[in-house]
Motif scaffolding. Sequence first.
Motif, PDB file in Angstrom:
ATOM      1  N   GLU A 100       0.818  -1.218   0.000  1.00 19.81           N
ATOM      2  CA  GLU A 100       0.000   0.000   0.000  1.00 19.81           C
ATOM      3  C   GLU A 100       0.851   1.268   0.000  1.00 19.81           C
ATOM      4  O   GLU A 100       0.564   2.218  -0.724  1.00 19.81           O
ATOM      5  N   PHE A 101       1.898   1.298   0.819  1.00 21.33           N
ATOM      6  CA  PHE A 101       2.786   2.455   0.923  1.00 21.33           C
ATOM      7  C   PHE A 101       3.427   2.767  -0.427  1.00 21.33           C
ATOM      8  O   PHE A 101       3.478   3.918  -0.859  1.00 21.33           O
ATOM      9  N   THR A 102       3.904   1.737  -1.112  1.00 20.16           N
ATOM     10  CA  THR A 102       4.538   1.896  -2.421  1.00 20.16           C
ATOM     11  C   THR A 102       3.498   2.237  -3.479  1.00 20.16           C
ATOM     12  O   THR A 102       3.750   3.063  -4.367  1.00 20.16           O
ATOM     13  N   ARG A 103       2.333   1.609  -3.408  1.00 21.27           N
ATOM     14  CA  ARG A 103       1.263   1.882  -4.376  1.00 21.27           C
ATOM     15  C   ARG A 103       0.853   3.353  -4.334  1.00 21.27           C
ATOM     16  O   ARG A 103       0.637   3.984  -5.375  1.00 21.27           O
ATOM     17  N   LEU A 104       0.754   3.910  -3.140  1.00 18.77           N
ATOM     18  CA  LEU A 104       0.380   5.319  -3.011  1.00 18.77           C
ATOM     19  C   LEU A 104       1.369   6.211  -3.756  1.00 18.77           C
ATOM     20  O   LEU A 104       0.985   7.140  -4.465  1.00 18.77           O
ATOM     21  N   LYS A 105       2.657   5.903  -3.625  1.00 16.74           N
ATOM     22  CA  LYS A 105       3.686   6.686  -4.324  1.00 16.74           C
ATOM     23  C   LYS A 105       3.595   6.462  -5.832  1.00 16.74           C
ATOM     24  O   LYS A 105       3.722   7.407  -6.610  1.00 16.74           O
ATOM     25  N   ALA A 106       3.350   5.229  -6.257  1.00 15.01           N
ATOM     26  CA  ALA A 106       3.228   4.926  -7.685  1.00 15.01           C
ATOM     27  C   ALA A 106       2.055   5.690  -8.294  1.00 15.01           C
ATOM     28  O   ALA A 106       2.154   6.217  -9.402  1.00 15.01           O
ATOM     29  N   ILE A 107       0.953   5.751  -7.567  1.00 17.37           N
ATOM     30  CA  ILE A 107      -0.220   6.499  -8.041  1.00 17.37           C
ATOM     31  C   ILE A 107       0.124   7.978  -8.176  1.00 17.37           C
ATOM     32  O   ILE A 107      -0.212   8.621  -9.177  1.00 17.37           O
ATOM     33  N   GLU A 108       0.816   8.510  -7.186  1.00  7.67           N
ATOM     34  CA  GLU A 108       1.222   9.920  -7.223  1.00  7.67           C
ATOM     35  C   GLU A 108       2.108  10.201  -8.437  1.00  7.67           C
ATOM     36  O   GLU A 108       1.898  11.177  -9.168  1.00  7.67           O
ATOM     37  N   ILE A 109       3.092   9.337  -8.660  1.00  8.40           N
ATOM     38  CA  ILE A 109       4.011   9.513  -9.794  1.00  8.40           C
ATOM     39  C   ILE A 109       3.264   9.367 -11.116  1.00  8.40           C
ATOM     40  O   ILE A 109       3.439  10.183 -12.030  1.00  8.40           O
ATOM     41  N   ALA A 110       2.430   8.338 -11.236  1.00 10.11           N
ATOM     42  CA  ALA A 110       1.691   8.107 -12.488  1.00 10.11           C
ATOM     43  C   ALA A 110       0.780   9.282 -12.811  1.00 10.11           C
ATOM     44  O   ALA A 110       0.709   9.715 -13.967  1.00 10.11           O
ATOM     45  N   ASN A 111       0.095   9.815 -11.814  1.00 12.09           N
ATOM     46  CA  ASN A 111      -0.780  10.966 -12.049  1.00 12.09           C
ATOM     47  C   ASN A 111       0.022  12.171 -12.526  1.00 12.09           C
ATOM     48  O   ASN A 111      -0.416  12.910 -13.418  1.00 12.09           O
ATOM     49  N   ALA A 112       1.207  12.372 -11.955  1.00  7.03           N
ATOM     50  CA  ALA A 112       2.051  13.493 -12.386  1.00  7.03           C
ATOM     51  C   ALA A 112       2.504  13.296 -13.835  1.00  7.03           C
ATOM     52  O   ALA A 112       2.480  14.252 -14.630  1.00  7.03           O
ATOM     53  N   LEU A 113       2.892  12.070 -14.180  1.00 10.08           N
ATOM     54  CA  LEU A 113       3.330  11.801 -15.553  1.00 10.08           C
ATOM     55  C   LEU A 113       2.186  11.984 -16.549  1.00 10.08           C
ATOM     56  O   LEU A 113       2.381  12.539 -17.639  1.00 10.08           O
ATOM     57  N   LEU A 114       1.005  11.529 -16.183  1.00  9.80           N
ATOM     58  CA  LEU A 114      -0.162  11.729 -17.058  1.00  9.80           C
ATOM     59  C   LEU A 114      -0.454  13.219 -17.218  1.00  9.80           C
ATOM     60  O   LEU A 114      -0.819  13.667 -18.305  1.00  9.80           O
ATOM     61  N   GLY A 115      -0.287  13.960 -16.141  1.00  8.35           N
ATOM     62  CA  GLY A 115      -0.506  15.409 -16.187  1.00  8.35           C
ATOM     63  C   GLY A 115       0.445  16.121 -17.129  1.00  8.35           C
ATOM     64  O   GLY A 115       0.138  17.186 -17.655  1.00  8.35           O
ATOM     65  N   GLU A 116       1.607  15.501 -17.336  1.00  2.97           N
ATOM     66  CA  GLU A 116       2.590  16.060 -18.269  1.00  2.97           C
ATOM     67  C   GLU A 116       2.365  15.577 -19.697  1.00  2.97           C
ATOM     68  O   GLU A 116       3.137  15.883 -20.593  1.00  2.97           O
ATOM     69  N   GLY A 117       1.319  14.746 -19.877  1.00  2.08           N
ATOM     70  CA  GLY A 117       0.970  14.305 -21.221  1.00  2.08           C
ATOM     71  C   GLY A 117       1.546  12.956 -21.639  1.00  2.08           C
ATOM     72  O   GLY A 117       1.438  12.583 -22.810  1.00  2.08           O
ATOM     73  N   MET A 118       2.125  12.217 -20.710  1.00  3.71           N
ATOM     74  CA  MET A 118       2.695  10.923 -21.068  1.00  3.71           C
ATOM     75  C   MET A 118       1.592   9.906 -21.351  1.00  3.71           C
ATOM     76  O   MET A 118       0.523   9.952 -20.747  1.00  3.71           O
ATOM     77  N   GLU A 119       1.874   8.969 -22.229  1.00  5.53           N
ATOM     78  CA  GLU A 119       0.951   7.887 -22.571  1.00  5.53           C
ATOM     79  C   GLU A 119       0.735   7.018 -21.332  1.00  5.53           C
ATOM     80  O   GLU A 119       1.654   6.776 -20.562  1.00  5.53           O
ATOM     81  N   GLU A 120      -0.491   6.547 -21.132  1.00  5.30           N
ATOM     82  CA  GLU A 120      -0.894   5.847 -19.918  1.00  5.30           C
ATOM     83  C   GLU A 120      -0.044   4.617 -19.599  1.00  5.30           C
ATOM     84  O   GLU A 120       0.428   4.451 -18.463  1.00  5.30           O
ATOM     85  N   GLY A 121       0.155   3.735 -20.551  1.00  8.29           N
ATOM     86  CA  GLY A 121       0.925   2.520 -20.307  1.00  8.29           C
ATOM     87  C   GLY A 121       2.348   2.812 -19.875  1.00  8.29           C
ATOM     88  O   GLY A 121       2.881   2.176 -18.950  1.00  8.29           O
ATOM     89  N   ARG A 122       2.956   3.743 -20.532  1.00  7.68           N
ATOM     90  CA  ARG A 122       4.332   4.126 -20.187  1.00  7.68           C
ATOM     91  C   ARG A 122       4.375   4.773 -18.808  1.00  7.68           C
ATOM     92  O   ARG A 122       5.277   4.495 -18.013  1.00  7.68           O
ATOM     93  N   ALA A 123       3.403   5.634 -18.507  1.00  2.92           N
ATOM     94  CA  ALA A 123       3.346   6.290 -17.194  1.00  2.92           C
ATOM     95  C   ALA A 123       3.229   5.257 -16.080  1.00  2.92           C
ATOM     96  O   ALA A 123       3.889   5.382 -15.040  1.00  2.92           O
TER      97      ALA A 123
END
Length: 63
Positions: free
Chosen positions: A17-40
Amino acid sequence: MPWTMQRYPVSMRHLPEFTRLKAIEIANALLGEGMEEGRAIRIAIAKAKEWARRHPDPLAGAD
């Protein structure tokens, strides 16, 4: 719509859970920058695992 702890990619299901929370945070930031979902998702999982190795879960073992 950003991911949350209630709604996140299936590939993050195996993360603690602790790591997942960080992964979600990072993925959302990458998506916000326009990165493709799978790569993010792939990058976010890898970076969150690196981060978790350097930052132990403060709640682990707290009973």
